[in-house]
Enzyme design. Structure first.
Site, mmCIF file in Angstrom:
data_model
loop_
_atom_site.group_PDB
_atom_site.id
_atom_site.type_symbol
_atom_site.label_atom_id
_atom_site.label_comp_id
_atom_site.label_asym_id
_atom_site.label_seq_id
_atom_site.Cartn_x
_atom_site.Cartn_y
_atom_site.Cartn_z
ATOM 1 N N ARG A 127 -3.032 4.984 3.333
ATOM 2 C CA ARG A 127 -3.073 5.145 1.928
ATOM 3 C C ARG A 127 -4.372 6.101 1.507
ATOM 4 N NH1 ARG A 127 -2.399 0.041 -1.776
ATOM 5 N NH2 ARG A 127 -2.111 1.562 -3.241
ATOM 6 N N CYS A 187 -10.127 -0.183 -4.727
ATOM 7 C CA CYS A 187 -8.900 -0.080 -3.785
ATOM 8 C C CYS A 187 -7.724 0.302 -4.731
ATOM 9 C CB CYS A 187 -8.540 -1.616 -3.676
ATOM 10 S SG CYS A 187 -8.574 -2.915 -5.001
#
Length: 289
Positions: free
Chosen positions: A186, A245
């Site tokens: 990611r 995040c």
């Protein structure tokens, strides 16, 4: 007083003690009902359930991320409604890897409440230790009015935060480094299962939060975590670190791991990638850059 971790055996001895408050925050980002259902089917006796989608997040605008941080006043009111007082020893647990537990741990520390610990290994550790299981639901034993008298107004924030504007300004004149807690693929922008744009904040370092725990979900030894983070940060002090995040949850896992390792003082960017990528004017990096 417990401020970081507590074992299942330690909690078993103290769970019925006066002024102890246990929160179950099991959650599934893909199935928002799963956590509450798991709680109702079995939880630590006396534990109260808190929902990351409806209770621990502010309303979403489409520009403030997937789990916006509520105001401190709103969060304080929620915690008073759950019976939190200045005397409360809080314990938080989730399904095992402490991802969601670390988020509530951070929020309570941000509120100024220091006596909060994560149950190491979460619910599986409790069951493995032979802990008693209660079904159904619980309500707070201390009323909000009683909690208001004891808790009063929120204390000075115990954990620093930065916003998107500060992160953007830092790109030109760096004073801190951003540490991205998402999985490596990611971060590199190869896949993006949760948000509409793939990639990462330019200049961010990658530290998947899954590296903080052992196979059984318990945190790795503090000495190992300290060695890992020192290698990642290459001489930077903890107060030069901002954690990020996807939506501000797993970033708290890295922040907690640093605190556990004795590297105290890092900050959180609560909006994280889901907020950052909502504005097409903000730059995006991909691959290893």
């Amino acid at each position: 007083m417990f401020k970081l971790l507590i074992t299942a055996d330690e909690l078993r001895k103290a769970v019925t003690s006066r002024n102890w408050l246990v929160f179950d925050v099991r959650h599934d980002l893909a199935d928002h009902q799963a956590g509450r259902l798991a709680y109702e089917q079995g939880h630590i006796p006396g534990a109260l359930y808190l929902d990351h989608e409806r209770q621990l997040s502010a309303p979403r605008t489409g520009k403030n991320g997937r789990h916006p941080l509520p105001s401190r006043d709103d969060f304080a009111a929620l915690m008073r409604s759950q019976g939190l007082t200045r005397q409360s020893q809080v314990v938080v647990y989730d399904g095992g890897n402490s991802m969601f537990a670390a988020h509530l741990w951070w929020m309570l520390r941000w509120l100024g409440h220091e006596q909060v610990a994560i149950l190491d290994g979460g619910w599986p550790a409790w069951v493995a230790a032979g802990g008693e299981v209660q079904t159904g639901t619980n309500t707070a034993s201390v009323t909000e009015a009683q909690a208001v008298q004891s808790m009063g107004a929120p204390r000075e924030a115990g954990m620093p935060t930065v916003d998107a504007q500060a992160v953007l300004a830092n790109l030109a004149l760096p004073s801190f480094v951003v540490v991205d807690a998402r999985a490596a693929e990611r971060y590199r922008g190869e896949v993006e299962p949760m948000d509409p744009v793939a990639g990462h904040i330019p200049g961010a370092l990658n530290r998947p939060n899954t590296l903080n725990v052992q196979a059984d979900g318990r945190f790795r030894p503090a000495s190992e975590l300290q060695q890992d983070f020192r290698a990642l940060l290459q001489g930077r002090s903890p107060d030069q670190v901002v954690h990020q995040c996807g939506s501000g949850i797993t970033a708290c896992h890295n922040l907690f791991a640093m605190e556990l390792a004795g590297l105290t003082g890092s900050a959180l960017y609560p909006g994280s990638w889901s907020e950052w990528c909502s504005d097409p004017a903000r730059p995006v990096a991909r691959s290893e850059g």
